[in-house]
Scaffold this motif. Structure first.
Motif, mmCIF file in Angstrom:
data_model
loop_
_atom_site.group_PDB
_atom_site.id
_atom_site.type_symbol
_atom_site.label_atom_id
_atom_site.label_comp_id
_atom_site.label_asym_id
_atom_site.label_seq_id
_atom_site.Cartn_x
_atom_site.Cartn_y
_atom_site.Cartn_z
ATOM 1 N N GLU A 163 0.877 -1.164 0.000
ATOM 2 C CA GLU A 163 0.000 0.000 0.000
ATOM 3 C C GLU A 163 0.919 1.220 0.000
ATOM 4 O O GLU A 163 1.556 1.506 1.015
ATOM 5 C CB GLU A 163 -0.835 -0.057 1.282
ATOM 6 N N GLU A 175 0.604 4.375 0.202
ATOM 7 C CA GLU A 175 0.340 5.470 1.150
ATOM 8 C C GLU A 175 0.964 5.237 2.516
ATOM 9 O O GLU A 175 1.389 6.172 3.183
ATOM 10 C CB GLU A 175 -1.170 5.618 1.358
ATOM 11 N N THR A 176 0.958 3.972 2.951
ATOM 12 C CA THR A 176 1.457 3.665 4.295
ATOM 13 C C THR A 176 2.746 2.849 4.276
ATOM 14 O O THR A 176 3.411 2.730 5.302
ATOM 15 C CB THR A 176 0.430 2.852 5.088
ATOM 16 N N GLY A 177 3.072 2.261 3.141
ATOM 17 C CA GLY A 177 4.242 1.390 3.072
ATOM 18 C C GLY A 177 3.996 -0.012 3.595
ATOM 19 O O GLY A 177 4.917 -0.828 3.664
ATOM 20 N N HIS A 178 2.764 -0.311 3.934
ATOM 21 C CA HIS A 178 2.478 -1.635 4.495
ATOM 22 C C HIS A 178 2.579 -2.713 3.417
ATOM 23 O O HIS A 178 2.019 -2.574 2.334
ATOM 24 C CB HIS A 178 1.083 -1.653 5.116
ATOM 25 N N ASP A 236 -0.525 -11.461 9.657
ATOM 26 C CA ASP A 236 0.656 -10.997 8.926
ATOM 27 C C ASP A 236 1.040 -11.986 7.828
ATOM 28 O O ASP A 236 1.896 -11.676 6.991
ATOM 29 C CB ASP A 236 1.863 -10.861 9.868
ATOM 30 N N PRO A 279 6.616 -1.087 7.352
ATOM 31 C CA PRO A 279 5.892 -0.008 6.662
ATOM 32 C C PRO A 279 6.708 1.282 6.625
ATOM 33 O O PRO A 279 6.766 1.941 5.576
ATOM 34 C CB PRO A 279 4.624 0.162 7.502
ATOM 35 N N ALA A 280 7.336 1.640 7.729
ATOM 36 C CA ALA A 280 8.097 2.896 7.766
ATOM 37 C C ALA A 280 9.237 2.870 6.747
ATOM 38 O O ALA A 280 9.514 3.858 6.068
ATOM 39 C CB ALA A 280 8.636 3.144 9.173
ATOM 40 N N TRP A 336 7.775 3.031 3.180
ATOM 41 C CA TRP A 336 7.282 4.380 2.893
ATOM 42 C C TRP A 336 8.443 5.339 2.624
ATOM 43 O O TRP A 336 8.380 6.153 1.699
ATOM 44 C CB TRP A 336 6.434 4.914 4.063
#
Lengths: 798, 264
Positions: free
Chosen positions: A655, A657-660, A724, A781-782, A785
């Motif tokens: 994703e 937008e969030t890096g997930h 997960d 995610p961080a 992103w």
């Protein structure tokens, strides 16, 4: 799944998905673990641990604590005279032939604490709470020293973890032919370079470590109950090297153990401390880690920093590989720590490819962190991640398709046995078939349509592959002995046939979740024709089982199972002689099948149970020629490692937008040799893949620059949860191991070895529009992103 | 944990008296923060005052144009309440996404709001809906209640008794979870109603806060696009091993956009 085994027998023999007999007690809460044991008069122990990563102990005052309610005794390093330190089991030599630096690992700190959690005193009291209360009253003054991490350990002038280890360098080791490698590079069309880390992991077995020391002053017998994967190894290491207790006076019991993943192989200081102190106070002492202590003191895994270079010709043929790795040992050398980044790692760098020239150099460094040792896969996940990432990057840099570059370099089926340039000789494998099966199962061909569909939803979809190999079934004793191992690595099995024909197996392997009580029983059903419910497996108690080496390195079936087969061969040979006597036939004419002895070509038969009864009630028996009884022991030393391999394919969706990163699908096609219980193999692979996905996407052990463990609890260390993960489809494709009697290779680690590069290759593939060449694990995610965001910023700046 | 005395009063007055008499006593509601802290010996209260026996602190009811939820109401009760689902579905949604089943079966709204963990869910709903906190001695508007990390306007011997949520025209909640703890990394609770247009941000900073620029934009144009371009400054955002201040600032915008979309 395809078991690769035809004609699975209707009983519980080889190839049958028999339900695990141990699960009745595990799933109903009736397992019996070390902490469930209470000995009469038992005391409890709490360790005073260093809050600093690196500090001299200026003073240590136990007087106030000694007067606290319920306190029985307090011991510090100064009390522990006349005993040894915890030993390292594998001697590595430097490039120049000199031995590695092997600083002592005292049971309790001597003058200096070297990681947060290093034990400086043990407080023994009537209750656990009293021991903990008193531990807080122990006053320790520390002179804090600089923390040493992977980033600064080798920097000139860095603080020394051990005063007598210059430069914090444990060893500077190498393998392979450097000159051949350099020649290969000089003639190469392409040289692909990749720097990468293999993230440090914290094992987190569900059951924390626990140990009970018990001592009988009337006999001088010591008993240690402990959470171990190898009780005999603990008895040898602790008895012979630490406490000077002869084996006949030391019993080590490892009852039900709730997960190990390697972290319970090693001899830990707490085991020696409770055993030693129990004799001092002549009362039993129990210690059980809480989760915080598990994070701080269980040996961690992985933690490599590497530079890898691959030389290729114009067709994408691999010509040479050069790998330089720094490996973190932590503060002290744990039992097998030194072997992990050397013989369990660099020997795997050929992978499934015909790279003719390989040279690897490894610097092992001391840091002020908890010791690092084997964790599910142990060295092989590090090698596989490096190689399978490097191959993907090579495909990208040369413009050759990532499947095609693999196929061009695969070892072909007719090249076995295949001698690699890094010591190993592979006996069997079929990488083309596992690849094709994997591509089909994962619908590789249909991926671009799925990518487009995801794109329409604003998602970045990627697919990644890993064609891996590992070496397990540890290990040929002479080979590993020549490489520095200080132990033999054979296995033992005793088949005890009882008078009515039921069977007890005593095995030197240890089950801590793998399902040995089922799988090993199936071998007996298959070979002796004994019903499943008439076979029990006994393990985990040195007073019951012969000297065996335990369970790690996916060895239990390949080595322990082979020992059982050898012992059963002896049983059958003896039983045939007894049957021949009873049926008045020549022993050469007696056949044995399906639990029945038959005189060939006749209807004269004797059941296995009848022979067993005759052996123990030898009224009509050739007593002058054959001893009574029906019990045989065999030791099996493997001729080679086993080489499972296969193809793992991961599909992810990011994703932006969030890096997930969401796992969408995972496909594993593994060649683990002959499959005894397909259901258990499927579970082992799925569990290993879950851990591999954990390493790839979630798990990161983080120490601060001050040496504090920042990921010190489940609040900050991300263990994989069900959501997960993705459905993990498991299939097998069998080529038999050529050198053990069962043809088995081992399945315990393949999931954790093959999967991380597949996941990261998928993540990199998903990010291809951002021109991403590599992503280090874990792909949080961080991190994702910031890669996307950084790319967008660069684009805006241009 | 250390030893402590244990009390189980049946009225708010008795509970307050116990807390007033002993400055080192602690109230325990669902216990999801306090009990782990006790187990880690991070807290050493002389006594615990268990609020689970106080009937007047329980239950969900409608009073005029507001929903009043007793402090000792567990997350699962808010998540499954037909009244909450029909009047403030975003609040039921928020409650149904706190922690896991075990947490929702024990944790309480009063405990969560009193504790004011920056990464908790409920404070965003309290601030984002412009709720009123009913304590044992007074009523405190949400805007004056959350003072800082783990700090509220309540006195040590003051108990949160109930929370009064005005029923909004529309409201929505979205959050990004911390991968390890599953607490909030950044969340946004948005609403439009009697308390005006409100955007409350949780998880991202030391304390839940209102995002004024987004509120103004939504007042002019209630749509996800209205907030999509508004950047949260990173200056006061949290930064840790799970994410930088810049990442959290970015997530604030993403979550606000999603919360508005969820509100419809």
């Amino acid at each position: 799944m395809d078991t690769g085994v035809e004609n699975a027998t209707p009983f519980a023999g080889i190839g049958a998905s028999v339900k695990r007999k141990e699960d009745l007690r595990f799933l109903s809460g009736r397992g019996h673990y070390t902490d469930d044991i209470s000995r009469p008069g038992q005391t409890h122990c709490w360790f005073v641990r260093s809050p600093h990563a690196h500090a001299r102990i200026a003073s240590l005052d136990t007087a106030a604590a000694a007067g606290m309610p319920g306190v029985v005794a307090i011991f510090t390093g100064a009390d522990m005279t006349g005993i040894g330190g915890v030993p390292c089991g594998w001697l590595i030599h430097n490039k120049d032939g000199t031995p590695m630096r092997e600083p002592p690992h005292p049971v309790l700190a001597q003058g200096k604490a070297r990681f947060v959690g290093d034990a400086v005193a043990m407080v023994i009291a009537e209750t656990r709470q009293q021991a903990r209360d008193a531990a807080e009253a122990v006053t320790v003054e520390y002179d804090v020293l600089p923390a040493v991490g992977m980033d600064n350990a080798l920097t000139p002038g860095a603080a020394l973890v051990h005063d007598d280890v210059p430069g914090n360098l444990c060893y500077d080791w190498h393998i392979g032919d450097e000159a051949a490698m350099r020649a290969a590079f000089s003639g190469a069309k392409h040289i692909v370079t990749l720097e990468l880390t293999n993230n440090r992991l914290i094992p987190n077995a569900m059951e924390p470590r626990s140990a009970i020391g018990d001592y009988d002053p009337t006999t001088g017998d010591h008993t240690l109950y402990t959470t171990s994967q190898n009780p005999h190894v603990i008895r040898l290491l602790m008895g012979a090297f630490v406490l000077n207790i002869p084996e006949h006076k030391l019993r080590v019991v490892a009852p039900d153990v709730g997960g190990g993943f390697g972290s319970k192989i090693f001899h830990y200081i707490e085991e020696a401390a409770v055993t030693w102190a129990a004799a001092r106070i002549a009362r039993p002492i129990k210690w059980t880690a809480d989760r915080t202590e598990s994070f701080m003191t269980d040996a961690h895994g992985r933690d490599h920093v590497s530079v890898a270079k691959l030389a290729l010709d114009e067709h994408g043929t691999f010509l040479g590989l050069h790998v330089a790795t720094r490996a973190n040992m932590g503060a002290y050398l744990s039992t097998f720590a030194t072997s992990v980044p050397t013989y369990l790692y660099a020997t795997l760098l050929a992978g499934v490819y015909t790279t003719p020239a390989i040279y690897a150099e490894v610097k092992a460094v001391f840091t002020t962190t908890v010791p690092v040792d084997a964790y599910r896969g142990a060295g092989r996940p590090e090698a596989t991640f490096l190689l399978e990432r490097l191959v993907d990057v090579a495909a990208r840099d040369t413009g050759i398709d990532k499947l095609e570059i693999r196929r061009r370099n695969f070892i072909k089926p007719d090249q076995f046995p295949y001698q690699t340039p890094v010591a190993l000789e592979y006996d069997s494998g079929d990488y083309f078939s596992t690849l094709e099966m994997g591509l089909k199962a994962a619908d590789w061909a249909g991926f671009e349509a799925r990518r487009a569909a995801a794109r329409a939803q604003g998602k970045l979809r990627g697919i990644g592959i890993s064609t891996y190999l590992e070496a397990c079934g540890i290990a040929p004793s002479a080979v590993v002995g020549a490489l520095g191992a200080r132990a033999g690595l054979y296995e033992v099995g005793t088949i005890r046939v009882h008078p009515t024909g039921s069977v007890t197996v005593l095995t030197g392997t240890h089950s801590h979740g793998q399902g040995h009580e089922t799988t090993l029983a199936q071998l007996v059903c298959d070979q002796l024709g004994v019903p499943f419910d008439k076979v029990d497996i006994v393990h985990g108690d040195t007073a019951k089982i012969p000297f065996g080496m335990g369970t790690y390195g996916s060895r239990s079936l390949a080595v322990g199972g082979s020992a059982m087969v050898k012992a059963m061969d002896k049983i059958i040979a003896k039983a045939k002689r007894i049957a021949a006597h009873l049926m008045e036939a020549s022993v050469e004419d007696v056949e044995f099948a399906n639990g029945e002895f038959r005189v060939a070509g006749t209807d004269k038969t004797k059941a296995f149970a009848e022979i067993a009864l005759t052996a123990y009630v030898p009224h009509n028996y050739p007593i002058d020629e054959i001893e009574p009884g029906l019990e045989e022991t065999a030791f099996y030393d493997p001729k080679n490692f086993t080489y499972p391999g296969g193809c793992h394919i991961a599909e992810v969706e990011i994703e932006p937008e969030t890096g997930h990163v969401r796992m969408v699908n995972f496909t594993a096609v593994d060649d683990v040799g002959r499959v005894i219980n397909p259901m258990i193999v499927e579970g082992q692979v799925q569990g290993g893949v879950a851990q591999g996905i954990g390493q790839a996407l979630l798990e990161a052990c983080v120490y601060g620059s001050d040496g504090q463990l920042l990921s010190g609890s489940l609040m900050d260390y991300t263990m994989p949860r069900a959501d997960d993960l993705a459905p993990v489809s498991v299939a097998t494709h069998t080529t038999l191991c050529t050198h053990n009697p069962l043809g088995v290779k081992g399945c315990g680690e393949v999931g954790a070895i093959g999967s991380p590069p597949a996941v990261i290759n998928a993540v990199v593939d998903a990010l291809k529009e951002y021109d991403v060449r590599h992503v280090d694990m874990p792909a949080t995610p961080a991190k994702i992103w910031s890669i996307i965001h950084g790319s967008a910023q660069r684009a805006a700046a241009e | 944990m250390y030893d402590f005395d244990y009390h189980k009063p049946t009225t708010v007055a008795d509970a307050v008296a116990l807390l007033a008499a002993d400055p080192d006593a602690k109230a325990v509601s669902g216990g999801h923060t306090l009990i782990p802290a006790l187990k880690h010996r991070l807290n050493k209260p002389t006594s615990l005052v268990d609020l689970s026996g106080i009937a007047e602190m329980k239950g969900i009811k409608q009073v005029g144009n507001a929903i009043v939820i007793g402090a000792f109401t567990r997350h699962v009760e808010v998540a499954t309440s037909a009244l909450v689902k029909s009047t403030i579905p975003a609040l039921a949604y928020l409650a149904s996404h706190i922690g896991d089943n075990q947490v929702r079966n024990r944790g309480t709204i009063g405990g969560s709001v009193s504790n004011n963990d920056p990464a908790a869910d409920y404070p965003s709903a309290v601030l984002g809906l412009g709720a009123t906190i009913h304590t044992s001695s007074r009523k405190i508007p949400a805007d004056e209640f959350f003072l800082g990390m783990f700090t509220t306007a309540m006195e040590p011997d003051e108990l949160l008794v109930a929370i009064e949520f005005p029923i909004p025209e529309k409201a929505g909640y979205a959050k990004m979870k911390n991968p390890a703890s599953r607490y909030v990394m950044a969340g946004a609770f948005v609403s439009k109603g009697p308390a005006g247009v409100r955007v409350a941000i949780n998880g991202a900073a030391a304390c839940v806060f209102r995002q004024a620029e987004m509120e103004a934009a939504l007042a002019a144009n209630w749509s996800p696009e209205a907030v999509a371009g508004i950047k949260q400054p990173a200056d006061d955002m949290n930064s840790d091993i799970h994410g930088s201040a810049e990442y959290r600032a970015h997530l604030v915008t993403v979550m606000a956009k999603r919360a508005v979309a969820a509100a419809g």
